[in-house]
Scaffold this motif. Structure first.
Motif, mmCIF file in Angstrom:
data_model
loop_
_atom_site.group_PDB
_atom_site.id
_atom_site.type_symbol
_atom_site.label_atom_id
_atom_site.label_comp_id
_atom_site.label_asym_id
_atom_site.label_seq_id
_atom_site.Cartn_x
_atom_site.Cartn_y
_atom_site.Cartn_z
ATOM 1 N N LYS A 53 0.860 -1.187 0.000
ATOM 2 C CA LYS A 53 0.000 0.000 0.000
ATOM 3 C C LYS A 53 0.894 1.233 0.000
ATOM 4 O O LYS A 53 1.794 1.347 0.845
ATOM 5 C CB LYS A 53 -0.889 -0.062 1.248
ATOM 6 N N LEU A 54 0.677 2.141 -0.934
ATOM 7 C CA LEU A 54 1.495 3.345 -1.036
ATOM 8 C C LEU A 54 0.987 4.410 -0.075
ATOM 9 O O LEU A 54 -0.199 4.703 -0.027
ATOM 10 C CB LEU A 54 1.489 3.882 -2.467
ATOM 11 N N SER A 55 1.901 5.018 0.667
ATOM 12 C CA SER A 55 1.553 6.009 1.684
ATOM 13 C C SER A 55 0.903 7.257 1.097
ATOM 14 O O SER A 55 1.255 7.717 0.006
ATOM 15 C CB SER A 55 2.813 6.415 2.448
ATOM 16 N N ALA A 56 0.006 7.850 1.883
ATOM 17 C CA ALA A 56 -0.659 9.087 1.475
ATOM 18 C C ALA A 56 0.317 10.246 1.352
ATOM 19 O O ALA A 56 0.083 11.193 0.601
ATOM 20 C CB ALA A 56 -1.745 9.442 2.492
ATOM 21 N N LEU A 57 1.442 10.181 2.070
ATOM 22 C CA LEU A 57 2.370 11.299 2.058
ATOM 23 C C LEU A 57 3.265 11.324 0.836
ATOM 24 O O LEU A 57 4.033 12.263 0.642
ATOM 25 C CB LEU A 57 3.211 11.273 3.336
ATOM 26 N N VAL A 58 3.194 10.312 -0.012
ATOM 27 C CA VAL A 58 3.908 10.336 -1.291
ATOM 28 C C VAL A 58 2.948 10.024 -2.438
ATOM 29 O O VAL A 58 3.374 9.678 -3.529
ATOM 30 C CB VAL A 58 5.094 9.347 -1.318
ATOM 31 N N GLY A 59 1.656 10.144 -2.192
ATOM 32 C CA GLY A 59 0.652 9.744 -3.172
ATOM 33 C C GLY A 59 0.752 10.509 -4.478
ATOM 34 O O GLY A 59 1.055 11.712 -4.491
ATOM 35 N N PRO A 60 0.508 9.846 -5.611
ATOM 36 C CA PRO A 60 0.576 10.495 -6.926
ATOM 37 C C PRO A 60 -0.587 11.446 -7.143
ATOM 38 O O PRO A 60 -1.680 11.251 -6.598
ATOM 39 C CB PRO A 60 0.519 9.318 -7.897
ATOM 40 N N VAL A 61 -0.359 12.461 -7.969
ATOM 41 C CA VAL A 61 -1.385 13.477 -8.210
ATOM 42 C C VAL A 61 -1.786 13.563 -9.686
ATOM 43 O O VAL A 61 -2.476 14.503 -10.082
ATOM 44 C CB VAL A 61 -0.899 14.864 -7.719
ATOM 45 N N ASN A 62 -1.376 12.591 -10.484
ATOM 46 C CA ASN A 62 -1.784 12.585 -11.893
ATOM 47 C C ASN A 62 -1.835 11.146 -12.390
ATOM 48 O O ASN A 62 -1.254 10.239 -11.773
ATOM 49 C CB ASN A 62 -0.830 13.442 -12.743
ATOM 50 N N PRO A 63 -2.510 10.901 -13.504
ATOM 51 C CA PRO A 63 -2.664 9.531 -14.006
ATOM 52 C C PRO A 63 -1.349 8.850 -14.335
ATOM 53 O O PRO A 63 -1.190 7.647 -14.095
ATOM 54 C CB PRO A 63 -3.532 9.704 -15.251
ATOM 55 N N THR B 150 -11.476 10.470 -12.157
ATOM 56 C CA THR B 150 -11.893 9.917 -13.446
ATOM 57 C C THR B 150 -10.698 9.799 -14.390
ATOM 58 O O THR B 150 -10.551 8.796 -15.102
ATOM 59 C CB THR B 150 -12.979 10.804 -14.071
ATOM 60 N N GLU B 151 -9.826 10.799 -14.399
ATOM 61 C CA GLU B 151 -8.637 10.734 -15.253
ATOM 62 C C GLU B 151 -7.761 9.537 -14.883
ATOM 63 O O GLU B 151 -7.258 8.831 -15.762
ATOM 64 C CB GLU B 151 -7.835 12.026 -15.108
ATOM 65 N N ILE B 152 -7.577 9.314 -13.578
ATOM 66 C CA ILE B 152 -6.763 8.177 -13.129
ATOM 67 C C ILE B 152 -7.406 6.862 -13.555
ATOM 68 O O ILE B 152 -6.729 5.944 -14.036
ATOM 69 C CB ILE B 152 -6.571 8.232 -11.608
ATOM 70 N N ARG B 153 -8.709 6.757 -13.404
ATOM 71 C CA ARG B 153 -9.390 5.506 -13.728
ATOM 72 C C ARG B 153 -9.348 5.167 -15.220
ATOM 73 O O ARG B 153 -9.522 4.017 -15.598
ATOM 74 C CB ARG B 153 -10.846 5.557 -13.245
ATOM 75 N N ARG B 154 -9.092 6.136 -16.044
ATOM 76 C CA ARG B 154 -8.987 5.860 -17.480
ATOM 77 C C ARG B 154 -7.674 5.185 -17.850
ATOM 78 O O ARG B 154 -7.538 4.671 -18.966
ATOM 79 C CB ARG B 154 -9.170 7.158 -18.268
ATOM 80 N N VAL B 155 -6.704 5.167 -16.912
ATOM 81 C CA VAL B 155 -5.411 4.552 -17.225
ATOM 82 C C VAL B 155 -5.048 3.403 -16.295
ATOM 83 O O VAL B 155 -4.088 2.670 -16.559
ATOM 84 C CB VAL B 155 -4.269 5.595 -17.204
ATOM 85 N N GLU C 236 -19.851 10.006 -4.800
ATOM 86 C CA GLU C 236 -19.242 10.286 -6.096
ATOM 87 C C GLU C 236 -17.812 9.761 -6.156
ATOM 88 O O GLU C 236 -17.334 9.353 -7.222
ATOM 89 C CB GLU C 236 -19.271 11.789 -6.370
ATOM 90 N N LEU C 237 -17.119 9.745 -5.023
ATOM 91 C CA LEU C 237 -15.785 9.145 -4.979
ATOM 92 C C LEU C 237 -15.858 7.662 -5.325
ATOM 93 O O LEU C 237 -15.006 7.144 -6.056
ATOM 94 C CB LEU C 237 -15.168 9.330 -3.595
ATOM 95 N N ILE C 238 -16.869 6.988 -4.817
ATOM 96 C CA ILE C 238 -17.050 5.573 -5.143
ATOM 97 C C ILE C 238 -17.389 5.409 -6.622
ATOM 98 O O ILE C 238 -16.827 4.564 -7.330
ATOM 99 C CB ILE C 238 -18.146 4.947 -4.267
ATOM 100 N N ARG C 239 -18.323 6.214 -7.114
ATOM 101 C CA ARG C 239 -18.768 6.081 -8.513
ATOM 102 C C ARG C 239 -17.614 6.298 -9.486
ATOM 103 O O ARG C 239 -17.465 5.563 -10.469
ATOM 104 C CB ARG C 239 -19.889 7.082 -8.800
ATOM 105 N N ARG C 240 -16.788 7.285 -9.208
ATOM 106 C CA ARG C 240 -15.690 7.607 -10.126
ATOM 107 C C ARG C 240 -14.412 6.824 -9.823
ATOM 108 O O ARG C 240 -13.631 6.544 -10.723
ATOM 109 C CB ARG C 240 -15.372 9.103 -10.054
ATOM 110 N N GLY C 241 -14.184 6.502 -8.545
ATOM 111 C CA GLY C 241 -12.887 5.975 -8.141
ATOM 112 C C GLY C 241 -12.809 4.480 -7.936
ATOM 113 O O GLY C 241 -11.726 3.966 -7.678
ATOM 114 N N ALA C 242 -13.932 3.763 -8.036
ATOM 115 C CA ALA C 242 -13.915 2.317 -7.767
ATOM 116 C C ALA C 242 -12.871 1.602 -8.623
ATOM 117 O O ALA C 242 -12.683 1.955 -9.783
ATOM 118 C CB ALA C 242 -15.305 1.736 -8.031
ATOM 119 N N PRO C 243 -12.191 0.620 -8.009
ATOM 120 C CA PRO C 243 -12.270 0.160 -6.626
ATOM 121 C C PRO C 243 -11.521 1.107 -5.687
ATOM 122 O O PRO C 243 -10.406 1.528 -5.988
ATOM 123 C CB PRO C 243 -11.620 -1.218 -6.677
ATOM 124 N N ILE C 244 -12.142 1.395 -4.541
ATOM 125 C CA ILE C 244 -11.595 2.429 -3.665
ATOM 126 C C ILE C 244 -11.767 2.034 -2.206
ATOM 127 O O ILE C 244 -12.773 1.429 -1.818
ATOM 128 C CB ILE C 244 -12.288 3.786 -3.955
#
Length: 338
Positions: A182-192, A218-223, A249-257
């Motif tokens: 699991k990747l830490s929130a403190l280094v989490g990516p901000v783009n797809p 949504t952008e992340i989920r496309r890749v 909406e986080l669930i709808r766009r970000g699944a699996p989350i």
């Protein structure tokens, strides 16, 4: 004539939609193209996580409160690190989580914010949580091997090099094949693009910062279909954002989350020790209560479907960079085919 039954929405409703529409302030209809096409292997679209559970006593407090408030918990995560727990403490946490079907995730080893380097204390933050030098990397790997030997199946990682090394050890069978990273929130990516890179480095779920917009998800989920981890309420050192009304909406766009029930306006407790006991236990109880608030809100909106069964933990097939033999990598030779 329209009956009351036929006037009911066919799916989840938007907050206050029935009250606002007659006033000319109806929310735009959700665009089906924004919805994630992905799910967990069990068919669920979301799971729950209680973070910052720093030892057996805090864990017992979380499970007691979760039972009282009927909050299902898929994952428990800890932030101080494997090295801050004794073998007996880790074993107790592993057994408690196994009994209730929750995954236990422990942080790996030394990281830059606790190191002697001064850059992490500068305004720029320097290298942040990353492992500084070989010894810090080795400490993280030592933590991972020790935790796995005690039955821990999920490891929290804050350095891309450590992540890649742990993935290679998993591929070589030196860590169990069902170990997840699991990747830490403190280094989490901000783009797809960066999200996809962390997936290919071996991450099985990836924290993304809580200030990303719904469109960013949504952008992340496309890749990528790698599970996201998302603080519905973020600790203050991650911004202190409270996004309860975005949960559906986080669930709808970000699944699996994974919906993480964090806590703002609460003192930091890393690295944890007995001097912080009261804060840790009170915070643990309140994180579970925050989870109940999110679950209640989703239920009121008719958006609480799709929760994974308790005990589910694996992410499903993900994309990885090819792992080459170490001797080939050192000499620049082409990898051998089996």
């Amino acid at each position: 004539m329209t009956t009351a039954a036929s006037a009911l929405p066919s799916g989840p409703r938007r907050p206050a939609d029935a009250a606002l529409a007659p006033l000319g302030h109806a929310a735009p209809a959700p665009d089906p193209a924004d919805a994630s096409a992905h799910s967990f292997p069990d068919g669920g679209t979301w799971r729950t996580e209680i973070p910052s559970v720093e030892g057996p006593e805090a864990l017992a407090t979380v499970f007691k409160e979760a039972g009282r408030l009927d909050v299902p918990i898929h994952r428990i995560s800890q932030g101080s690190g494997v090295w801050m727990l004794t073998d007996a403490e880790i074993t107790e946490m592993v057994e408690s989580c196994a009994e209730l079907g929750a995954e236990l995730c422990l942080f790996t080893g030394p990281r830059g914010t606790w190191d002697i380097g001064g850059a992490t204390r500068s305004d720029s933050g320097g290298g942040g949580l990353r492992a500084r030098g070989h010894d810090a990397v080795a400490g993280c790997v030592e933590d991972a091997l020790r935790a796995a030997s005690l039955g821990v199946k999920c490891l929290l990682v804050a350095d891309e090099g450590v992540l890649w090394l742990l993935h290679q050890l998993r591929e070589r069978g030196e860590l169990p094949a069902d170990t997840t990273f699991k990747l830490s929130a403190l280094v989490g990516p901000v783009n797809p693009a960066s999200f996809a890179v962390f997936e290919q480095l071996g991450a099985d779920s990836i924290n993304i910062p809580s200030d990303l917009t719904l469109e960013h998800l949504t952008e992340i989920r496309r890749v990528s279909r790698a599970p996201m981890d998302f603080y519905i309420e973020a600790p203050d050192d991650l911004g202190g954002y409270v996004r309860l009304y975005d949960a559906a909406e986080l669930i709808r766009r970000g699944a699996p989350i994974y919906l993480k029930f964090g806590l703002s306006k609460s003192p930091g407790i890393y690295p944890y020790g007995a001097q912080l006991r009261d804060v840790a236990l009170n915070s643990a109880r309140e994180r579970v209560r925050r989870g109940r608030l999110v679950l209640d809100l989703l239920a009121r909106l008719g958006a609480d479907g799709g929760l994974s069964p308790l005990g589910s933990r694996l992410p499903g097939p993900l994309r990885r960079f090819p792992v080459t033999d170490a001797s080939d990598a050192a000499t620049g030779a082409a990898p051998q085919k089996s």
